[in-house]
Design a protein around this motif. Structure first.
Motif, PDB file in Angstrom:
ATOM      1  N   THR A  55       1.000  -1.562  -0.356  1.00  0.00           N
ATOM      2  CA  THR A  55       0.662   0.285  -0.063  1.00  0.00           C
ATOM      3  C   THR A  55       0.944   1.333  -0.206  1.00  0.00           C
ATOM      4  N   TYR A  59       0.141   3.184  -3.180  1.00  0.00           N
ATOM      5  CA  TYR A  59       0.077   4.375  -3.573  1.00  0.00           C
ATOM      6  C   TYR A  59       1.091   5.483  -4.208  1.00  0.00           C
ATOM      7  N   LEU A  97     -11.632   4.106   3.921  1.00  0.00           N
ATOM      8  CA  LEU A  97      -9.643   3.190   4.463  1.00  0.00           C
ATOM      9  C   LEU A  97     -10.640   3.122   6.060  1.00  0.00           C
ATOM     10  N   ARG A 110      -6.802   2.259  -0.818  1.00  0.00           N
ATOM     11  CA  ARG A 110      -5.134   3.233  -1.458  1.00  0.00           C
ATOM     12  C   ARG A 110      -4.949   4.210  -2.671  1.00  0.00           C
TER      13      ARG A 110
END
Length: 398
Positions: A55, A59, A97, A110
């Protein structure tokens, strides 16, 4: 929606910064604000540590790649709708999230959060190019934004630690959502369109942007600087918590010391540019990063791993990072007035791929439990940028 002349927006500089800075801060803050609580999240989400780690790098990749979509789109439909749409997506994904229970859904959200940040970021930089091109205010904003991208990730873990200790790790994403909502409402009221009026000659110019030598060199410089920071925050938890034995809070404070160095150096960024120019400041920043890498190599080779042997060389590298990122956007985007959105998109896309790709390569190849990945990144990539600057000067392009 009517398109106004590019310069008609131009509020006072403080007002412009109040509109723009939150989006730059959020895009960077969301990258790693939850770094100190990564160890807790696999159990909470019922997933693996590898997926949670993904993640972070995912990202960054989406943040860069998404701008290939939003840059040209902002040239076509305007900066305001791209910015507001991106802010809405970022805010919605952040709140989702906070409530997510599964690892796969968390990773997908994400990526949506990164897409929203990507749209807001490219619209912000394109607006700066529209309104403040070739002005002293533009240099000030570019310098500030570059510094934000460098030192906010250093401050983020402290904020994340304090929120998590008080309210739990999910509150970190609630904070991102609330902040994004406030920034979006403010932009809805005060962010007017700045895209230049279309002309018959306007078209996508990604190929022309890539063919521009200054664009390539300064994008590489930005990648060298941010890549060094990316490698640092990738190896720091394993070194400082796993090897040295720091607590989460002490780790966050040590991490913040890098931010403090950057904040101090940022105060002198304008003087550096005035004294040495864009090319000179970038070259000196590369040399400082390389000096820090050499110092880190000596410490790693001769001394056992400790807080001092990692942080002191990183402080030197941090000085070079600020000197470099303070000027790279201005140097890379200077030649693109009519297609600023496309140029900004490619700028961030390339650096995102280089930062995540090269940074991950160094960590995997040299091992994330030592300082050697940071040595390699902060030595090799700035050296390549320095060679590019020498070539630009030789060819009369600087």
């Amino acid at each position: 929606m009517p398109v106004h002349p590019a310069r008609s927006w131009a509020p006072s500089l403080p007002s412009a910064l109040l509109l723009m800075v939150p989006f730059d801060v959020l895009a960077s803050l969301a990258m790693d604000v939850y770094l100190p609580v990564l160890a807790q999240m696999p159990a909470a989400l019922g997933t693996s540590s590898a997926l949670v780690q993904l993640t972070l790098s995912g990202y960054l990749l989406v943040l860069g790649m998404g701008q290939l979509i939003f840059g040209p789109l902002s040239d076509r439909i305007g900066r305001r709708p791209v910015l507001l749409g991106g802010a809405l997506l970022f805010t919605s994904a952040s709140f989702a999230l906070a409530a997510t229970q599964g690892g796969g859904l968390f990773l997908a959200l994400r990526m949506l959060q990164a897409l929203g940040a990507s749209a807001a970021l490219v619209a912000t930089f394109a607006t700066v190019r529209d309104v403040y091109a070739d002005t002293r205010q533009g240099n000030t904003i570019y310098s500030l934004f570059g510094s934000i991208l460098a030192f906010v990730p250093a401050l983020g873990p402290i904020l994340g630690t304090l929120i998590a200790l008080s309210f739990g790790w999910r509150a970190i994403f609630v904070m991102l959502g609330v902040t994004g909502l406030i920034a979006m409402v403010h932009a809805w009221r005060g962010w007017h369109e700045t895209r230049p009026a279309p002309t018959p000659r306007r078209r996508a110019v990604l190929g022309a942007v890539l063919a521009d030598a200054p664009f390539r060199v300064y994008t590489l410089g930005f990648s060298a600087a941010m890549g060094s920071f990316f490698v640092f925050f990738s190896i720091a938890p394993r070194l400082l918590i796993g090897v040295v034995g720091l607590s989460q809070l002490m780790f966050s404070l040590a991490f913040a010391s890098v931010a403090l160095v950057m904040i101090v150096v940022t105060r002198f960024a304008g003087r550096f540019v005035a004294c040495w120019g864009v090319a000179g400041c970038c070259a000196r920043g590369a040399l400082v990063m390389m000096s820090g890498a050499v110092l880190l190599a000596i410490c790693t080779w001769l001394l056992p791993s400790s807080l001092v042997t990692l942080l002191v060389p990183m402080w030197v590298i941090a000085i070079g990072i600020v000197m470099t990122v303070s000027v790279t956007a201005n140097g890379a985007l200077a030649g693109f007035a009519d297609n600023a959105g496309a140029a900004v998109a490619l700028y961030y896309c390339i650096q995102g791929v280089l930062v995540a790709g090269l940074g991950t390569f160094w960590v995997l190849f040299l091992g994330g439990d030592s300082a050697w990945p940071l040595v390699a990144q902060a030595l090799v990539v700035p050296a390549a940028c320095l060679l590019g600057l020498v070539r630009l000067r030789r060819d009369g392009l600087q």
